[in-house]
Design a protein around this motif. Structure first.
Motif, short mmCIF file in Angstrom:
data_model
loop_
_atom_site.label_atom_id
_atom_site.label_comp_id
_atom_site.label_asym_id
_atom_site.label_seq_id
_atom_site.Cartn_x
_atom_site.Cartn_y
_atom_site.Cartn_z
N ASN A 44 0.39 5.09 -7.49
CA ASN A 44 -0.89 5.37 -8.12
C ASN A 44 -1.60 6.52 -7.67
O ASN A 44 -2.03 6.78 -6.54
CB ASN A 44 -1.87 4.10 -7.67
CG ASN A 44 -3.30 4.18 -8.38
OD1 ASN A 44 -3.90 5.07 -8.38
ND2 ASN A 44 -3.22 3.08 -9.02
N VAL B 58 -5.16 6.58 -6.00
CA VAL B 58 -5.13 6.27 -4.61
C VAL B 58 -4.60 7.42 -3.84
O VAL B 58 -4.94 7.63 -2.67
CB VAL B 58 -4.30 5.06 -4.45
CG1 VAL B 58 -4.03 4.73 -2.93
CG2 VAL B 58 -4.77 3.81 -5.09
N ASP C 233 1.61 -1.64 -7.71
CA ASP C 233 1.14 -0.61 -8.71
C ASP C 233 0.02 0.12 -8.08
O ASP C 233 -0.26 1.41 -8.46
CB ASP C 233 0.55 -1.12 -10.06
CG ASP C 233 1.78 -1.54 -11.03
OD1 ASP C 233 2.81 -0.90 -10.60
OD2 ASP C 233 1.54 -2.62 -11.72
N SER C 234 -0.39 -0.34 -7.17
CA SER C 234 -1.67 0.30 -6.50
C SER C 234 -1.40 0.86 -5.14
O SER C 234 -2.19 1.37 -4.57
CB SER C 234 -3.09 -0.89 -6.03
OG SER C 234 -2.32 -1.59 -5.44
N SER C 235 -0.25 1.31 -4.98
CA SER C 235 0.46 1.63 -3.63
C SER C 235 0.23 3.29 -3.89
O SER C 235 0.18 3.69 -4.99
CB SER C 235 1.70 1.35 -3.38
OG SER C 235 2.52 1.73 -4.45
N CYS D 294 0.59 -1.14 0.19
CA CYS D 294 0.06 -0.10 -0.13
C CYS D 294 0.82 1.31 0.16
O CYS D 294 0.50 2.29 -0.39
CB CYS D 294 -1.03 0.08 1.29
SG CYS D 294 -2.25 -1.37 1.09
#
Length: 103
Positions: free
Chosen positions: A66, A69, A60-62, A55
């Motif tokens: 991102n 996010v 890639d979604s951290s 996270c």
């Protein structure tokens, strides 16, 4: 008696974004507004615990990888700030309005 400092995320034992407890991926602090506003993030408690890789800054979604996010977290932080510091002007202090940017 010293007043307890307000923190946006006072559940230090779990990740603010995914809720994991850090046993598989260690938790670390993330200042929601970094760089020039890092000290303000610290002063006003705008920091959260995040899983280091999942996270914070690995996946890639951290939050560091991102933009969506990151913007969502910044919007949530601004809303928390405005609720907890009603006599302070967020935009004057931080130089931007993050509400509505994550849509």
């Amino acid at each position: 008696m010293r007043k307890k400092k307000l923190l946006m995320h006072d559940e230090e034992w779990c990740c603010f974004l995914c809720g994991r407890n850090g046993t598989q991926d260690p938790l670390e602090w993330h200042h929601v507004f970094g760089a020039a506003n890092r000290k303000l993030s610290e002063r006003y408690g705008l920091k959260v615990r995040l899983c280091k890789w999942r996270c914070h800054n690995g996946a890639d979604s951290s939050v560091h990888m991102n933009k969506e996010v990151r913007r969502d977290l910044q919007e949530r932080a601004q809303m928390w700030f405005e609720e907890n510091y009603p006599d302070e002007d967020f935009v004057s202090l931080f130089g931007a309005n993050y509400i509505g940017l994550s849509e």
